[in-house]
Write a protein that holds these residues in place. Structure first.
Motif, PDB file in Angstrom:
ATOM      1  N   LYS A   1      75.486  42.867  51.195  1.00 14.51           N
ATOM      2  CA  LYS A   1      74.204  42.601  50.789  1.00 14.51           C
ATOM      3  C   LYS A   1      73.704  43.538  49.885  1.00 14.51           C
ATOM      4  O   LYS A   1      72.785  43.444  48.899  1.00 14.51           O
ATOM      5  N   ARG A   2      73.270  44.689  50.731  1.00  9.81           N
ATOM      6  CA  ARG A   2      72.652  45.876  50.189  1.00  9.81           C
ATOM      7  C   ARG A   2      73.296  46.492  49.054  1.00  9.81           C
ATOM      8  O   ARG A   2      72.448  46.968  47.978  1.00  9.81           O
ATOM      9  N   LEU A   3      74.391  46.630  48.955  1.00  5.22           N
ATOM     10  CA  LEU A   3      75.324  47.271  47.928  1.00  5.22           C
ATOM     11  C   LEU A   3      75.952  46.525  47.125  1.00  5.22           C
ATOM     12  O   LEU A   3      76.527  46.937  46.077  1.00  5.22           O
ATOM     13  N   HIS A   4      75.543  45.180  47.227  1.00  5.88           N
ATOM     14  CA  HIS A   4      76.297  44.045  46.036  1.00  5.88           C
ATOM     15  C   HIS A   4      77.673  44.085  46.042  1.00  5.88           C
ATOM     16  O   HIS A   4      78.302  44.141  45.318  1.00  5.88           O
ATOM     17  N   MET A   5      78.215  43.974  47.369  1.00  4.97           N
ATOM     18  CA  MET A   5      79.689  43.968  47.702  1.00  4.97           C
ATOM     19  C   MET A   5      80.091  42.947  48.431  1.00  4.97           C
ATOM     20  O   MET A   5      79.216  42.255  49.124  1.00  4.97           O
ATOM     21  N   SER A   6      81.300  42.369  48.702  1.00  7.86           N
ATOM     22  CA  SER A   6      81.767  41.410  49.495  1.00  7.86           C
ATOM     23  C   SER A   6      82.006  42.159  50.738  1.00  7.86           C
ATOM     24  O   SER A   6      82.029  43.293  51.053  1.00  7.86           O
ATOM     25  N   GLU A   7      81.545  41.311  51.857  1.00 12.59           N
ATOM     26  CA  GLU A   7      82.067  41.853  53.103  1.00 12.59           C
ATOM     27  C   GLU A   7      83.426  42.414  53.556  1.00 12.59           C
ATOM     28  O   GLU A   7      83.635  43.322  54.113  1.00 12.59           O
TER      29      GLU A   7
ATOM     30  N   THR B   1      85.191  43.875  51.140  1.00 14.29           N
ATOM     31  CA  THR B   1      85.190  44.988  50.401  1.00 14.29           C
ATOM     32  C   THR B   1      84.563  46.420  51.466  1.00 14.29           C
ATOM     33  O   THR B   1      85.021  47.292  51.473  1.00 14.29           O
ATOM     34  N   VAL B   2      83.512  45.885  51.987  1.00 15.51           N
ATOM     35  CA  VAL B   2      82.969  46.852  52.712  1.00 15.51           C
ATOM     36  C   VAL B   2      83.655  47.162  54.143  1.00 15.51           C
ATOM     37  O   VAL B   2      83.854  48.430  54.462  1.00 15.51           O
TER      38      VAL B   2
END
Length: 219
Positions: free
Chosen positions: A182-188, A190-191
């Motif tokens: 959420k902080r980096l505007h990525m999907s879980e 992808t993180v």
């Protein structure tokens, strides 16, 4: 994980602590407490005999302490994931446990749901620390950081890309994959891929070690 149920060994020298943990864990049908141990030596024997998936290991125990048992478990039963049971007053012990491959640590007054979540996460191959606990532990450990240690950490993180450093910094804050996303505007997902790549590049066994490295490096 063996079969459908997660096999757990509880190692603590206080019978009431073991009983309480057993009661919580057995409320989850996916978890089976296969043995209890009152010291590190018994924990090693039980983990080996029962093919444990997860060992909950107290640091302060007679005969053989938890740190010695952790080192031996990593050698003799590497498939078993070890979660350290501790209090906030054991800073150096916690650091050593995490650096030696513990799959995370829990406070003895951890909420029941968090205890179950930790066992499930460890069995799935993830290190588990709640975000609040991670921040507290890493902050505590950072007070003993030396200049040499910080320099070594900064040298190690140079292999990471800018985006990987961003993810690593959030691990240092104790964020979950979902919150980091959420902080980096990525999907879980992808993180999670980034975290796996970061662990491989930094030669860290789990995200807890990576979080400590992030703090040492000043990210």
């Amino acid at each position: 994980m063996h079969g459908l149920r997660i096999k757990v060994v509880i190692a603590d020298d206080e019978p009431l602590i073991r009983a309480g943990i057993r009661m919580i864990l057995t409320s989850d049908p996916a978890i089976e407490v296969v043995a209890e141990a009152a010291n590190g030596r018994e924990a090693i024997e039980a983990a080996r005999a029962h093919g444990a998936d997860v060992v909950l290991l107290d640091i302060q125990m007679p005969v053989m302490d938890g740190l010695t048992a952790l080192a031996e478990l990593r050698r003799s039963t590497p498939a078993a994931r070890v979660i350290i049971l501790t209090t906030f007053g054991e800073r150096e012990n916690v650091l050593r446990a995490l650096e030696h491959g513990g799959a995370g640590f829990l406070l003895k007054d951890t909420a029941p749901a968090e205890l179950i979540a930790a066992v499930r996460a460890a069995a799935a191959g993830d290190a588990y620390l709640s975000p609040g606990a991670t921040r507290h532990v890493v902050d505590q450990l950072a007070t003993g950081r030396t200049a040499a240690r910080g320099e070594e950490a900064r040298r190690r993180v140079e292999v990471l890309s800018a985006r990987e450093r961003d993810v690593l910094a959030l691990l240092g804050e104790g964020l979950s994959n979902a919150d980091a996303g959420k902080r980096l505007h990525m999907s879980e997902a992808t993180v999670k891929t980034y975290v796996s790549r970061i662990l491989a590049k930094l030669e860290c066994e789990n995200r807890v070690q990576a979080a400590l490295l992030a703090r040492d490096a000043g990210l």
